[in-house]
Design an enzyme around this catalytic site. Structure first.
Site, mmCIF file in Angstrom:
data_model
loop_
_atom_site.group_PDB
_atom_site.id
_atom_site.type_symbol
_atom_site.label_atom_id
_atom_site.label_comp_id
_atom_site.label_asym_id
_atom_site.label_seq_id
_atom_site.Cartn_x
_atom_site.Cartn_y
_atom_site.Cartn_z
ATOM 1 N N PHE A 159 0.823 -1.210 0.000
ATOM 2 C CA PHE A 159 0.000 0.000 0.000
ATOM 3 C C PHE A 159 0.861 1.265 0.000
ATOM 4 C CE2 PHE A 159 -3.040 -3.056 1.913
ATOM 5 C CZ PHE A 159 -4.057 -2.925 0.985
ATOM 6 N N GLU A 181 -10.443 -13.451 12.299
ATOM 7 C CA GLU A 181 -11.077 -13.678 11.003
ATOM 8 C C GLU A 181 -10.850 -15.105 10.523
ATOM 9 O OE1 GLU A 181 -10.686 -9.012 9.541
ATOM 10 O OE2 GLU A 181 -9.216 -10.504 8.901
#
Length: 422
Positions: A12, A169
Site C-alpha cells: 500500500f 477472522e
C-alpha cells in the site's frame, strides 16, 4: 537528467508513493520481489478458499502502466549502500538513486522460536495463503481415511495462535467451512465435529480494540463454535501439536494444523539504512518520515517507527497509504527547494470480521457490532480493492458464498506429505 527515485516494495505504501509521483519531473523505479500488488486485508479469504488469488491481487505493471515516468522491476533487494546511494540486487545488479523510499513492510515473528515456522505458517503472501489452504483442506482429506480415532481427532483440530484481526477472522471462517461448506461431502467423517481453537496469550481477543468490542467479538466467536482460550501463552509447536501455558499449568493440544498470527517483525532491510531501530526492528524516522543521517531516504509503512499526536502510528494499511503520499510529496518539495511536511496520521477506524453477519467496527467515538458491522466491513473492503474487475469478482464470490455457503477456490495441488500426529 531528472532525479531518480527508487521505491522498494509495492504494498500500500509503495503503490501510493508511486502514484503521487506521477507527472513529476523525476524518474521512478519501483522494485518488488513479486510481480503483483496484494490486497493483504483479504488474504485470509484466499487461505480459506473463499476467494481466488486474482480477486485480491493485480500485476504491478498493469496497475502503473499509464505512469510514463515509472519503471517496474521484479527483483529482490539484498542490500542498500547508503554512502554510495546504491540499491544492490540479489542477482548482482546495482541501481543508483537520488531519493529512496523504503516500503518493504514486515514479516512473521516467532519471538525467537524460528523453528516453529515449519509447523505454524504465517500469512503475509499469496504463497503463504496457498500453503495454508492446502494444509487445511488436506487435514480433512487425511481424516477421511484415518482409522485411529485419536489421530482423526487431531487432524480435525485446528489451532490458530494469536487473536488479533487476522486470527479472529481466520477462526470464524474455519468454523464456517467445517460446519457448513463441507457438510455432506465426506463419508467416514463429519466435518461439523471439527474443533477450531483460538489461542491468545493476553486476557482478551482483539486487544487493540476497546474492552466492550473485544468482549462482543469473543461472544460472537463462541456462538459460531470457536473454542476461545485467552491467557494461553504458547511454549512449543511441533508436527504433533501445540504446547501452551495457562492458569492451570502446562497444556497440550494435539493437532496437525497450526496457523500463526501472533506477531510480526520489521523487514530486515531496515538494518541496512544506517539508522536507529526500535525494539521491534523498525526504523526510527523523523517526523517527515526521513532518516536522520540520510534525509534523501524515506521509510514508510510497517517498517517506520513514528508518532502522531504523541501516539505510535499503527501498522495498518491506511497509515501506509498516508505515509506513501507524504513521502512522495516531501521528495517533490526537496527537489523544488521547499521545506518538508511532518506526518500526521488520520485514523480511519478499525474493523474486523468474525464470521457470517458478525463483525466489530470502531470509527472514532462510534462503535458497533453484529450484522451492521459485517455489512460495513464488506462494503469498505470491496471499495478499496484495486480495479473494477477485482471488485466485481469479490462481490460475485461473496454473494454466491452467502447464498450457498460454498467456497469455490477449494483446489489443492502438489505432492502429499503426511505429518506425524500423536
Amino acid at each position: 537528467m531528472p532525479p531518480h527515485v527508487i521505491i522498494l516494495g509495492c504494498g500500500f505504501g509503495g503503490l501510493f508513493a508511486a502514484r503521487q509521483l506521477d507527472g513529476a519531473d523525476v524518474r521512478v523505479t519501483i522494485i518488488d520481489r513479486s510481480n503483483h500488488h496484494l490486497f493483504q486485508p483479504l488474504l485470509y479469504q484466499v487461505a480459506t478458499a473463499g476467494l481466488s488469488a486474482p480477486a485480491i491481487a493485480a500485476p504491478i505493471r498493469h496497475i502503473l502502466a499509464k505512469q510514463k515516468n515509472l519503471v517496474s522491476l521484479m527483483a529482490t533487494v539484498s542490500d542498500i549502500d547508503t554512502g554510495r546511494r546504491i540499491v544492490k540486487l540479489e542477482d548482482g545488479g546495482e541501481l543508483g538513486y537520488d531519493y529512496l523510499i523504503v516500503a518493504t513492510g514486515s514479516t512473521h515473528s516467532y519471538f525467537g522460536n524460528d523453528g516453529w515456522a515449519e509447523f505454524a505458517p504465517g500469512l503475509k503472501t499469496l504463497e503463504d495463503a496457498f500453503a495454508i489452504r492446502r494444509k487445511i483442506l488436506m487435514a480433512f482429506e487425511r481424516a477421511e481415511r484415518e482409522a485411529d480415532p485419536a489421530r482423526q481427532r487431531a487432524l480435525l483440530t485446528f489451532a490458530i495462535v494469536g487473536a488479533g484481526p487476522t486470527g479472529v477472522e481466520m477462526a470464524g471462517t474455519l468454523i464456517e467451512i467445517a460446519r457448513r461448506t463441507l457438510e455432506g461431502e465426506f463419508r467416514h467423517i463429519d466435518p461439523r465435529t471439527a474443533h477450531v481453537v483460538l489461542l491468545e496469550g493476553s486476557d482478551r481477543v482483539l486487544s487493540a480494540y476497546p474492552d466492550d468490542l473485544s468482549e462482543k467479538a469473543r461472544l460472537q466467536l463462541r456462538r459460531l463454535g470457536v473454542d476461545v482460550r485467552t491467557g494461553s501463552r504458547v511454549t512449543g509447536i511441533d508436527a504433533a501439536g501445540v504446547s501452551y501455558l495457562d492458569a492451570h499449568g502446562e497444556q497440550r493440544l494435539p493437532t496437525a494444523t497450526v496457523i500463526w498470527s501472533a506477531g510480526v517483525a520489521a523487514s530486515p532491510l531496515g538494518r541496512a539504512l544506517d539508522a536507529q531501530l526500535d525494539r521491534a526492528g523498525r526504523v526510527v524516522v523523523r517526523q517527515d518520515l526521513s532518516v536522520a543521517a540520510h534525509p534523501e531516504i524515506f521509510v514508510i509503512g510497517d517498517l517506520a517507527a513514528v508518532e502522531s499526536d504523541g501516539k505510535p502510528v499503527p501498522g495498518v494499511s491506511p497509515a501506509a497509504k498516508q505515509m506513501g503520499v507524504l513521502a512522495a510529496r516531501n521528495i517533490r518539495a526537496l527537489i523544488a527547494g521547499r521545506p518538508t511536511a511532518g506526518f500526521r496520521y488520520r485514523d480511519m477506524g478499525s474493523l474486523a470480521t468474525i464470521g457470517r453477519k458478525a463483525a466489530v467496527v470502531m470509527l472514532g467515538r462510534f462503535k458497533f457490532s453484529g450484522f451492521s458491522a459485517w455489512l460495513f466491513w464488506l462494503l469498505v473492503h470491496v471499495y478499496f480493492l484495486i480495479g473494477f474487475r477485482n471488485r466485481l469478482m469479490v462481490m460475485t464470490d461473496w454473494a454466491w458464498a452467502y447464498l450457498t455457503f460454498q467456497r469455490n477456490a477449494r483446489i489443492v495441488t502438489g505432492p502429499e506429505s503426511r505429518p506425524p500426529v500423536e
